[in-house]
Write a protein that holds these residues in place. Structure first.
Motif, PDB file in Angstrom:
ATOM      1  N   GLY A 120      12.807  32.353 -10.991  1.00 15.50           N
ATOM      2  CA  GLY A 120      12.541  30.949 -10.724  1.00 15.50           C
ATOM      3  C   GLY A 120      13.033  30.445  -9.385  1.00 15.50           C
ATOM      4  N   ASP A 121      13.317  31.364  -8.484  1.00 12.66           N
ATOM      5  CA  ASP A 121      13.890  30.979  -7.201  1.00 12.66           C
ATOM      6  C   ASP A 121      13.482  32.006  -6.147  1.00 12.66           C
ATOM      7  OD1 ASP A 121      15.732  29.698  -5.322  1.00 12.66           O
ATOM      8  OD2 ASP A 121      17.081  31.382  -5.727  1.00 12.66           O
ATOM      9  N   VAL A 122      12.795  31.557  -5.116  1.00  8.13           N
ATOM     10  CA  VAL A 122      12.280  32.470  -4.100  1.00  8.13           C
ATOM     11  C   VAL A 122      13.407  33.179  -3.334  1.00  8.13           C
ATOM     12  CG1 VAL A 122      10.916  32.646  -1.977  1.00  8.13           C
ATOM     13  CG2 VAL A 122      10.063  31.288  -3.898  1.00  8.13           C
ATOM     14  N   PRO A 123      14.418  32.470  -2.800  1.00  6.41           N
ATOM     15  CA  PRO A 123      15.445  33.196  -2.040  1.00  6.41           C
ATOM     16  C   PRO A 123      16.217  34.220  -2.881  1.00  6.41           C
ATOM     17  CG  PRO A 123      15.525  30.866  -1.507  1.00  6.41           C
ATOM     18  CD  PRO A 123      14.587  31.010  -2.670  1.00  6.41           C
ATOM     19  N   THR A 124      16.508  33.896  -4.140  1.00  8.80           N
ATOM     20  CA  THR A 124      17.207  34.862  -5.000  1.00  8.80           C
ATOM     21  C   THR A 124      16.309  36.061  -5.256  1.00  8.80           C
ATOM     22  OG1 THR A 124      18.440  33.052  -6.036  1.00  8.80           O
ATOM     23  CG2 THR A 124      18.418  35.164  -7.199  1.00  8.80           C
ATOM     24  N   ALA A 125      15.031  35.811  -5.517  1.00  8.04           N
ATOM     25  CA  ALA A 125      14.084  36.906  -5.724  1.00  8.04           C
ATOM     26  C   ALA A 125      13.977  37.770  -4.464  1.00  8.04           C
ATOM     27  CB  ALA A 125      12.725  36.349  -6.122  1.00  8.04           C
ATOM     28  N   GLN A 126      13.941  37.136  -3.302  1.00  6.81           N
ATOM     29  CA  GLN A 126      13.874  37.885  -2.050  1.00  6.81           C
ATOM     30  C   GLN A 126      15.130  38.734  -1.857  1.00  6.81           C
ATOM     31  OE1 GLN A 126      13.126  34.526   0.528  1.00  6.81           O
ATOM     32  NE2 GLN A 126      10.969  35.102   0.789  1.00  6.81           N
ATOM     33  N   ALA A 127      16.290  38.184  -2.202  1.00  8.40           N
ATOM     34  CA  ALA A 127      17.543  38.940  -2.057  1.00  8.40           C
ATOM     35  C   ALA A 127      17.539  40.171  -2.970  1.00  8.40           C
ATOM     36  CB  ALA A 127      18.741  38.048  -2.362  1.00  8.40           C
TER      37      ALA A 127
ATOM     38  N   ARG B  64      27.385  49.427 -10.954  1.00  9.67           N
ATOM     39  CA  ARG B  64      28.141  48.400 -10.207  1.00  9.67           C
ATOM     40  C   ARG B  64      27.203  47.562  -9.355  1.00  9.67           C
ATOM     41  NH1 ARG B  64      33.677  49.727  -8.024  1.00  9.67           N
ATOM     42  NH2 ARG B  64      33.703  47.469  -8.042  1.00  9.67           N
ATOM     43  N   LEU B  65      26.182  48.171  -8.821  1.00  6.22           N
ATOM     44  CA  LEU B  65      25.194  47.431  -8.053  1.00  6.22           C
ATOM     45  C   LEU B  65      24.463  46.433  -8.955  1.00  6.22           C
ATOM     46  CD1 LEU B  65      24.016  47.171  -5.213  1.00  6.22           C
ATOM     47  CD2 LEU B  65      22.324  48.892  -5.849  1.00  6.22           C
ATOM     48  N   LEU B  66      24.170  46.828 -10.185  1.00  2.66           N
ATOM     49  CA  LEU B  66      23.532  45.914 -11.131  1.00  2.66           C
ATOM     50  C   LEU B  66      24.449  44.745 -11.489  1.00  2.66           C
ATOM     51  CD1 LEU B  66      21.651  48.459 -13.395  1.00  2.66           C
ATOM     52  CD2 LEU B  66      20.640  46.854 -11.755  1.00  2.66           C
ATOM     53  N   GLU B  67      25.745  44.966 -11.466  1.00  2.00           N
ATOM     54  CA  GLU B  67      26.689  43.857 -11.676  1.00  2.00           C
ATOM     55  C   GLU B  67      26.564  42.833 -10.543  1.00  2.00           C
ATOM     56  OE1 GLU B  67      30.582  45.613 -12.051  1.00  2.00           O
ATOM     57  OE2 GLU B  67      30.018  46.697 -13.886  1.00  2.00           O
ATOM     58  N   VAL B  68      26.321  43.307  -9.346  1.00  2.00           N
ATOM     59  CA  VAL B  68      26.108  42.405  -8.211  1.00  2.00           C
ATOM     60  C   VAL B  68      24.814  41.613  -8.421  1.00  2.00           C
ATOM     61  CG1 VAL B  68      25.678  42.283  -5.720  1.00  2.00           C
ATOM     62  CG2 VAL B  68      27.409  43.861  -6.613  1.00  2.00           C
ATOM     63  N   VAL B  69      23.779  42.281  -8.905  1.00  2.00           N
ATOM     64  CA  VAL B  69      22.518  41.593  -9.215  1.00  2.00           C
ATOM     65  C   VAL B  69      22.784  40.495 -10.246  1.00  2.00           C
ATOM     66  CG1 VAL B  69      20.237  41.866 -10.281  1.00  2.00           C
ATOM     67  CG2 VAL B  69      21.051  43.552  -8.615  1.00  2.00           C
ATOM     68  N   ASP B  70      23.536  40.817 -11.275  1.00  2.00           N
ATOM     69  CA  ASP B  70      23.851  39.826 -12.315  1.00  2.00           C
ATOM     70  C   ASP B  70      24.587  38.619 -11.736  1.00  2.00           C
ATOM     71  OD1 ASP B  70      22.693  41.517 -14.189  1.00  2.00           O
ATOM     72  OD2 ASP B  70      24.618  42.332 -14.884  1.00  2.00           O
ATOM     73  N   ARG B  71      25.543  38.867 -10.846  1.00  2.00           N
ATOM     74  CA  ARG B  71      26.284  37.757 -10.222  1.00  2.00           C
ATOM     75  C   ARG B  71      25.362  36.911  -9.355  1.00  2.00           C
ATOM     76  NH1 ARG B  71      30.296  41.773  -9.289  1.00  2.00           N
ATOM     77  NH2 ARG B  71      29.891  41.746  -7.062  1.00  2.00           N
ATOM     78  N   LEU B  72      24.499  37.558  -8.624  1.00  2.00           N
ATOM     79  CA  LEU B  72      23.548  36.847  -7.767  1.00  2.00           C
ATOM     80  C   LEU B  72      22.666  35.943  -8.604  1.00  2.00           C
ATOM     81  CD1 LEU B  72      22.376  36.553  -4.889  1.00  2.00           C
ATOM     82  CD2 LEU B  72      20.891  38.478  -5.409  1.00  2.00           C
ATOM     83  N   ILE B  73      22.163  36.459  -9.700  1.00  2.00           N
ATOM     84  CA  ILE B  73      21.287  35.677 -10.577  1.00  2.00           C
ATOM     85  C   ILE B  73      22.064  34.553 -11.259  1.00  2.00           C
ATOM     86  CG2 ILE B  73      19.896  35.784 -12.682  1.00  2.00           C
ATOM     87  CD1 ILE B  73      19.159  38.676 -11.788  1.00  2.00           C
ATOM     88  N   ALA B  74      23.286  34.844 -11.680  1.00  2.00           N
ATOM     89  CA  ALA B  74      24.104  33.834 -12.362  1.00  2.00           C
ATOM     90  C   ALA B  74      24.411  32.648 -11.455  1.00  2.00           C
ATOM     91  CB  ALA B  74      25.404  34.462 -12.871  1.00  2.00           C
ATOM     92  N   ASN B  75      24.564  32.925 -10.170  1.00  2.00           N
ATOM     93  CA  ASN B  75      24.853  31.846  -9.228  1.00  2.00           C
ATOM     94  C   ASN B  75      23.627  30.977  -8.982  1.00  2.00           C
ATOM     95  OD1 ASN B  75      27.553  32.453  -8.895  1.00  2.00           O
ATOM     96  ND2 ASN B  75      27.158  33.880  -7.233  1.00  2.00           N
ATOM     97  N   GLY B  76      22.446  31.529  -9.243  1.00  4.34           N
ATOM     98  CA  GLY B  76      21.219  30.737  -9.134  1.00  4.34           C
ATOM     99  C   GLY B  76      20.938  30.262  -7.732  1.00  4.34           C
ATOM    100  N   PRO B  77      19.967  29.359  -7.639  1.00  5.64           N
ATOM    101  CA  PRO B  77      19.558  28.857  -6.321  1.00  5.64           C
ATOM    102  C   PRO B  77      20.665  28.033  -5.654  1.00  5.64           C
ATOM    103  CG  PRO B  77      18.260  27.836  -8.069  1.00  5.64           C
ATOM    104  CD  PRO B  77      19.187  28.815  -8.716  1.00  5.64           C
ATOM    105  N   ALA B  78      20.695  28.142  -4.348  1.00  2.00           N
ATOM    106  CA  ALA B  78      21.654  27.336  -3.581  1.00  2.00           C
ATOM    107  C   ALA B  78      21.229  25.869  -3.643  1.00  2.00           C
ATOM    108  CB  ALA B  78      21.705  27.818  -2.131  1.00  2.00           C
ATOM    109  N   ALA B  79      22.197  25.015  -3.701  1.00  2.00           N
ATOM    110  CA  ALA B  79      21.895  23.578  -3.801  1.00  2.00           C
ATOM    111  C   ALA B  79      21.425  23.010  -2.494  1.00  2.00           C
ATOM    112  CB  ALA B  79      23.122  22.824  -4.268  1.00  2.00           C
TER     113      ALA B  79
END
Length: 185
Positions: free
Chosen positions: A129-136, A170-185
């Motif tokens: 649901g977020d272009v920059p997160t998907a791009q990352a 461990r890399l997937l844990e980084v993906v999880d953190r990135l997704i959990a943080n969601g889109p930047a405000a």
């Protein structure tokens, strides 16, 4: 046993991947496939037709991969990153051959690669649901794939340092953190 058409296309992909586009002549493809040149021309009337056949195969394989990605139990982002390791699959070889054909100037290969990349990104955007997160996430997977395709992601007997080996979990844990943080405000 694979059909003659599939053997011809497999042979074309193998030659392009192993030796390059210039070596993938109709004669070389026919010889590797174990068919006569007439047999090759029955299925593929020209080298351009072989390129089109490869691009059709890549489109089919990538569509199947996107479908798996969209329905992955642990999510599209985890699926994408987990599967961005070059393992020599039919999809990997089709991607590599298309990339080499693109470098040689085949527009159909460029278009098919662009469509494939767009479909993966679109599936990530839909899931996240977020272009920059998907791009990352896409760029993370692309980098992992690039490194694996070049043979630089491996588990050597004596790594030079801990950064030489990718720990996918461990890399997937980084993906999880990135997704959990969601889109930047």
């Amino acid at each position: 046993m694979a059909s003659a058409r599939d053997r011809i296309l497999d042979s074309f992909v193998a030659i392009v991947c192993d030796d390059g586009e210039r070596v993938a002549t109709l004669d070389a493809v026919a010889a590797r496939a174990g068919v006569s040149k007439g047999g090759l021309l029955y299925h593929f009337g020209s080298k351009a037709a072989l390129v089109d056949g490869l691009c059709d195969r890549l489109s089919d394989l990538s569509a199947a991969d996107v479908a798996k990605m969209r329905s992955a139990p642990d999510g599209a982002a985890r699926y994408f990153v987990r599967n961005c390791q070059f393992v020599g699959s039919e999809l990997d070889l089709a991607l590599l051959a298309a990339a080499r054909l693109q470098q040689a100037g085949y527009e159909e290969a460029r278009r098919t690669l662009d469509e494939t990349e767009h479909a993966w990104l679109e599936a990530l955007v839909d899931a996240l649901g977020d272009v920059p997160t998907a791009q990352a996430v896409k760029l993370m997977g692309d980098g992992l794939y690039h490194a694996a395709a070049l043979g630089s992601v491996h588990a050597p007997a004596a790594p030079l340092s801990p950064v030489d080996v990718v720990d996918i979990e461990r890399l997937l844990e980084v993906v999880d953190r990135l997704i959990a943080n969601g889109p930047a405000a």
